[in-house]
Write a protein that holds these residues in place. Structure first.
Motif, PDB file in Angstrom:
ATOM      1  N   VAL A 385      36.133   1.661  19.277  1.00  0.00           N
ATOM      2  CA  VAL A 385      35.779   0.793  20.403  1.00  0.00           C
ATOM      3  C   VAL A 385      34.265   0.658  20.432  1.00  0.00           C
ATOM      4  O   VAL A 385      33.546   1.658  20.536  1.00  0.00           O
ATOM      5  N   ASP A 386      33.778  -0.578  20.336  1.00  0.00           N
ATOM      6  CA  ASP A 386      32.341  -0.812  20.279  1.00  0.00           C
ATOM      7  C   ASP A 386      31.628  -0.294  21.522  1.00  0.00           C
ATOM      8  O   ASP A 386      30.518   0.237  21.434  1.00  0.00           O
ATOM      9  N   LYS A 387      32.249  -0.459  22.693  1.00  0.00           N
ATOM     10  CA  LYS A 387      31.595  -0.037  23.927  1.00  0.00           C
ATOM     11  C   LYS A 387      31.465   1.481  24.026  1.00  0.00           C
ATOM     12  O   LYS A 387      30.669   1.983  24.818  1.00  0.00           O
ATOM     13  N   LEU A 388      32.255   2.208  23.264  1.00  0.00           N
ATOM     14  CA  LEU A 388      32.214   3.673  23.292  1.00  0.00           C
ATOM     15  C   LEU A 388      31.573   4.246  22.030  1.00  0.00           C
ATOM     16  O   LEU A 388      31.768   5.417  21.728  1.00  0.00           O
ATOM     17  N   GLU A 389      30.796   3.434  21.333  1.00  0.00           N
ATOM     18  CA  GLU A 389      30.200   3.904  20.082  1.00  0.00           C
ATOM     19  C   GLU A 389      29.257   5.082  20.301  1.00  0.00           C
ATOM     20  O   GLU A 389      29.058   5.910  19.417  1.00  0.00           O
ATOM     21  N   PHE A 390      28.669   5.163  21.515  1.00  0.00           N
ATOM     22  CA  PHE A 390      27.745   6.256  21.780  1.00  0.00           C
ATOM     23  C   PHE A 390      28.428   7.616  21.650  1.00  0.00           C
ATOM     24  O   PHE A 390      27.771   8.621  21.343  1.00  0.00           O
ATOM     25  N   LEU A 391      29.745   7.681  21.854  1.00  0.00           N
ATOM     26  CA  LEU A 391      30.457   8.952  21.697  1.00  0.00           C
ATOM     27  C   LEU A 391      30.444   9.396  20.238  1.00  0.00           C
ATOM     28  O   LEU A 391      30.266  10.586  19.943  1.00  0.00           O
ATOM     29  N   ASP A 392      30.612   8.447  19.322  1.00  0.00           N
ATOM     30  CA  ASP A 392      30.556   8.781  17.898  1.00  0.00           C
ATOM     31  C   ASP A 392      29.148   9.198  17.500  1.00  0.00           C
ATOM     32  O   ASP A 392      28.953  10.117  16.705  1.00  0.00           O
ATOM     33  N   VAL A 393      28.141   8.521  18.061  1.00  0.00           N
ATOM     34  CA  VAL A 393      26.749   8.877  17.747  1.00  0.00           C
ATOM     35  C   VAL A 393      26.423  10.276  18.261  1.00  0.00           C
ATOM     36  O   VAL A 393      25.747  11.064  17.589  1.00  0.00           O
ATOM     37  N   LEU A 394      26.914  10.614  19.458  1.00  0.00           N
ATOM     38  CA  LEU A 394      26.585  11.910  20.056  1.00  0.00           C
ATOM     39  C   LEU A 394      27.347  13.057  19.404  1.00  0.00           C
ATOM     40  O   LEU A 394      26.777  14.120  19.156  1.00  0.00           O
ATOM     41  N   PHE A 395      28.635  12.845  19.135  1.00  0.00           N
ATOM     42  CA  PHE A 395      29.489  13.952  18.714  1.00  0.00           C
ATOM     43  C   PHE A 395      29.944  13.876  17.262  1.00  0.00           C
ATOM     44  O   PHE A 395      30.449  14.864  16.732  1.00  0.00           O
ATOM     45  N   GLY A 396      29.837  12.722  16.625  1.00  0.00           N
ATOM     46  CA  GLY A 396      30.318  12.581  15.258  1.00  0.00           C
ATOM     47  C   GLY A 396      29.457  13.349  14.272  1.00  0.00           C
ATOM     48  O   GLY A 396      28.293  13.670  14.534  1.00  0.00           O
ATOM     49  N   ASP A 397      30.035  13.647  13.095  1.00  0.00           N
ATOM     50  CA  ASP A 397      29.317  14.416  12.087  1.00  0.00           C
ATOM     51  C   ASP A 397      28.639  13.536  11.051  1.00  0.00           C
ATOM     52  O   ASP A 397      28.041  14.043  10.114  1.00  0.00           O
ATOM     53  N   ARG A 398      28.739  12.214  11.205  1.00  0.00           N
ATOM     54  CA  ARG A 398      28.049  11.332  10.277  1.00  0.00           C
ATOM     55  C   ARG A 398      26.618  11.123  10.747  1.00  0.00           C
ATOM     56  O   ARG A 398      26.341  11.154  11.949  1.00  0.00           O
ATOM     57  N   PRO A 399      25.701  10.879   9.830  1.00  0.00           N
ATOM     58  CA  PRO A 399      24.299  10.700  10.229  1.00  0.00           C
ATOM     59  C   PRO A 399      24.143   9.533  11.194  1.00  0.00           C
ATOM     60  O   PRO A 399      24.767   8.482  11.040  1.00  0.00           O
ATOM     61  N   ALA A 400      23.279   9.722  12.190  1.00  0.00           N
ATOM     62  CA  ALA A 400      23.026   8.657  13.152  1.00  0.00           C
ATOM     63  C   ALA A 400      22.233   7.526  12.531  1.00  0.00           C
ATOM     64  O   ALA A 400      22.324   6.379  12.967  1.00  0.00           O
ATOM     65  N   LEU A 401      21.432   7.822  11.499  1.00  0.00           N
ATOM     66  CA  LEU A 401      20.630   6.819  10.808  1.00  0.00           C
ATOM     67  C   LEU A 401      21.232   6.535   9.441  1.00  0.00           C
ATOM     68  O   LEU A 401      21.758   7.436   8.787  1.00  0.00           O
ATOM     69  N   THR A 402      21.133   5.293   9.003  1.00  0.00           N
ATOM     70  CA  THR A 402      21.530   4.953   7.646  1.00  0.00           C
ATOM     71  C   THR A 402      20.521   5.548   6.667  1.00  0.00           C
ATOM     72  O   THR A 402      19.402   5.921   7.060  1.00  0.00           O
ATOM     73  N   PRO A 403      20.868   5.652   5.388  1.00  0.00           N
ATOM     74  CA  PRO A 403      19.899   6.167   4.418  1.00  0.00           C
ATOM     75  C   PRO A 403      18.595   5.382   4.401  1.00  0.00           C
ATOM     76  O   PRO A 403      17.521   5.960   4.221  1.00  0.00           O
ATOM     77  N   VAL A 404      18.677   4.058   4.593  1.00  0.00           N
ATOM     78  CA  VAL A 404      17.446   3.257   4.623  1.00  0.00           C
ATOM     79  C   VAL A 404      16.595   3.639   5.826  1.00  0.00           C
ATOM     80  O   VAL A 404      15.379   3.854   5.713  1.00  0.00           O
TER      81      VAL A 404
END
Length: 657
Positions: A385-404
């Motif tokens: 869900v795009d509106k809840l993307e902040f949950l993935d940014v806060l708790f997800g294990d993938r980097p918040a920034l792209t390699p670039v």
């Protein structure tokens, strides 16, 4: 070589890459903070109702596949749901009964365990550690006795014999003994006293299974309502996302439940073989504790170890129990779990810890048990869900920034060491050219854009050039043809044909930089890649080909000129004039223009030729290298390759399970 890597198993598909995010003004943060505070207050105040609902939702993910299986066997919706719920309720009741029987058995043998522990403590007194402990205890008693002796003795009370009658009060009256008898409780009061400790758990269990029944019965209707809330404008995308999230969560929870149950079974069998009393209880306890992050493994081993110490007069049972947990827990946690559902829950380690603390603070021990499953559900919602993307940014294990973005942030912060570590990680799965093309050049584009906006200071520009120069120097000895992983997998892969000797002298190819502050760094990268193919290269800064100095330029044995520019916007007038000066100075040399400009990436070669007169236009490092190598072999310079989609490199990053 395509710049890809094999992703790790994930609960959800990767989210779209977002290169930049708009800055949020401070006043815009007030409303989300108020909403978050209200949500936490609601979670705390309504925990008696929300805890059963949360448990029911998690159980619905576990029982959903069973309901689907029964429906495929033509059981009907109600019968399938009822059978699944009754089976779950019967399992819970059987486990509760078994735990109660085992606890009663332990309570019966407590006096025997106490005597064994006392004998062990007496035996420890003869060891060096016991003598040291006794010595410390004797010092403590001596200090306590000295403090008691130092206290002043109370003065005796002086009785007055004078005529004052108040000085000699009359003796008190004789005390009257009063006997208080409690009223015999009635049947209703007695039943309430006996049942009150279990009424709340029974009510919670009842709410759980009632909500679970309705969740399984109305699953499709609830899914449609969630789709409407999430966004009904794109029904196909939303439906696929919701179904995929539900399936992945069901699979994850089922695998976790099966794995933890197997862990408890093995623990129970091992403790039975060792002779530890009540192995069934400790097997169930260990299976439940594996749902608790971090402390669950320690707590599950603590009680069996204590019981083994209380039962066995020696230490062999304790040592055997300790070895059992020391072998079994790392084996399951570090080998079996990654094979079954990846290396993690899709959450960062910090998020696992914070979620455990947060849910424990809100809902107590039940919150600790539910912390990881609940947060996994939030992460899955954030990725769909795009509106809840902040949950993935806060708790997800993938980097918040792209390699670039990560590369640009590191060079902007003047941290070349971390940029080098990041490059080493990426280069395990791709060639050096691919890394330069997909990360470094795009990072330099971000720097050029910031410079065009006027947000970079002179010191920052200098730090960026220095950091990139150091990174290029570190890559001097690295193989460009394949990534480290591919090179190890196929060391006998054919190498490209060497270039003719006439293209080997230094200066055969001139890499001319544009006037942007990052163009010389881009030229140095291209020169390094060409040098790794045996081509003699010389980097020419923009100042040496300016109108005032180009007459003094020594072309040497130049056969080909590569102009590298990262102009960001507007017509590249200075490049057109530069090519005209180079045409006059080196009339026999062919010109290759590397205009790495994202705004013009979609232009065809005819449009590029009309903008700047060059023999060929390229928009990537790989195309520039291919053009020069083809020219060295006497071939026709190939047409530029179509640029890869933006964010392709975002797949080269750790993926959650």
């Amino acid at each position: 070589m395509a710049l890809t890597s094999t992703p790790k198993p994930s609960l959800v598909p990767p989210r779209p890459t977002r290169i930049a995010a708009a800055a949020t003004p401070p006043q815009a943060l007030t409303s989300p903070l108020i909403v978050a505070a209200l949500i936490m207050a609601g979670l705390y105040v309504g925990r008696d109702v929300l805890i059963p609902i949360a448990i029911a939702i998690l159980l619905s993910f576990v029982l959903g596949p069973l309901v689907n299986l029964l429906r495929r066997w033509h059981f009907g919706r109600f019968l399938s749901v009822a059978t699944s719920v009754v089976l779950a309720l019967g399992t819970a009741a059987a486990l509760a009964t078994l735990i109660g029987v085992q606890l009663a058995d332990i309570a019966k043998d407590v006096p025997r365990y106490r005597s064994t522990i006392e004998r062990k403590i007496e035996g420890l007194n003869d060891t060096p550690a016991g003598r040291l402990a006794g010595y410390v205890a004797s010092i403590g008693r001596t200090m306590h006795e000295s403090q008691e002796e130092a206290k002043p003795e109370p003065k005796p009370e002086v009785k007055s014999t004078g005529p004052n009658p108040q000085a000699n009060p009359a003796p008190p009256d004789k005390a009257i003994l009063v006997e208080v008898k409690e009223r015999v409780p009635g049947p209703v009061t007695l039943a309430g006293t006996l049942l009150s400790p279990i009424l709340h758990p029974l009510a919670t269990i009842g709410i759980v299974f009632v909500v679970l029944l309705f969740l399984l019965m109305q699953r499709e209707d609830l899914r449609d309502r969630m789709i409407r809330l999430a966004g009904s404008s794109d029904l196909h995308r939303t439906t696929v996302a919701m179904d995929d999230a539900a399936k992945r969560l069901s699979r994850y929870f089922l695998v976790q439940l099966a794995l933890n149950a197997s862990f408890g079974l093995v623990v129970g069998i091992g403790l039975y073989i060792l002779g530890v009393p009540n192995p069934v209880l400790w097997g169930i306890f260990s299976a439940l504790m594996r749902f608790v992050p971090y402390v669950g493994a320690f707590v599950s081993a603590l009680f069996p170890l204590a019981l083994a110490a209380a039962v066995d007069p020696g230490w062999s049972m304790v040592i055997g129990t300790l070895i059992l947990f020391l072998i079994l827990e790392p084996l399951v946690g570090h080998f079996i779990e990654p094979m079954l559902y990846g290396q993690s829950t899709g959450m960062s380690p910090f998020a696992v810890l914070v979620s455990a603390l947060f849910w424990t603070w809100l809902w107590g021990p039940v919150g600790l048990l539910l912390s990881t499953p609940l947060t996994v559900c939030l992460v899955v919602l954030g990725r769909h869900v795009d509106k809840l993307e902040f949950l993935d940014v806060l708790f997800g294990d993938r980097p918040a920034l792209t390699p670039v973005e990560n590369f640009y942030q590191r060079i902007l912060a003047d941290d070349p060491e971390e940029a080098q570590e990041h490059a080493d990680l990426i280069l395990k799965n791709c060639s050096l050219t691919a890394y330069y093309d997909e990360v470094v050049v795009k990072g330099l584009e971000l720097a050029a854009r910031d410079a065009a906006r006027g947000v970079l200071t002179t010191d920052q520009k200098t730090d960026i050039r220095t950091s990139v120069g150091g990174l290029i120097a570190e890559m001097a000895d690295r193989d460009d043809l394949r990534g480290d992983t591919e090179a190890k997998a196929d060391p006998d892969a054919p190498r490209p044909e060497p270039v003719p000797e006439t293209w080997r002298p230094a200066g055969t190819v001139l890499c001319v930089a544009g006037r942007s502050f990052v163009d010389e760094s881009a030229c140095a990268i291209l020169a390094q890649l060409l040098g790794k193919r045996g081509i003699g290269v010389r980097v020419v800064p923009f100042s040496d080909v300016s109108r005032a100095k180009i007459a003094d330029l020594d072309p040497g044995p130049a056969k080909l000129v590569c102009i590298v520019s990262m102009a960001i916007s507007g017509e590249p007038t200075h490049l057109r004039r530069l090519t005209e000066r180079l045409r006059r100075t080196l009339p026999d040399a062919r010109l290759v223009l590397g205009l790495w400009q994202a705004d013009d990436a979609g232009l065809d070669e005819a449009t590029r030729r009309r903008a700047v007169d060059a023999d060929i236009h390229v928009s990537s490092l790989r195309a520039a290298v291919d053009a020069v190598v083809a020219a060295a072999h006497g071939e026709v310079i190939p047409a530029p390759k179509a640029p890869e989609p933006e964010g392709e490199f975002a797949r080269v990053q750790p993926m959650p399970a």
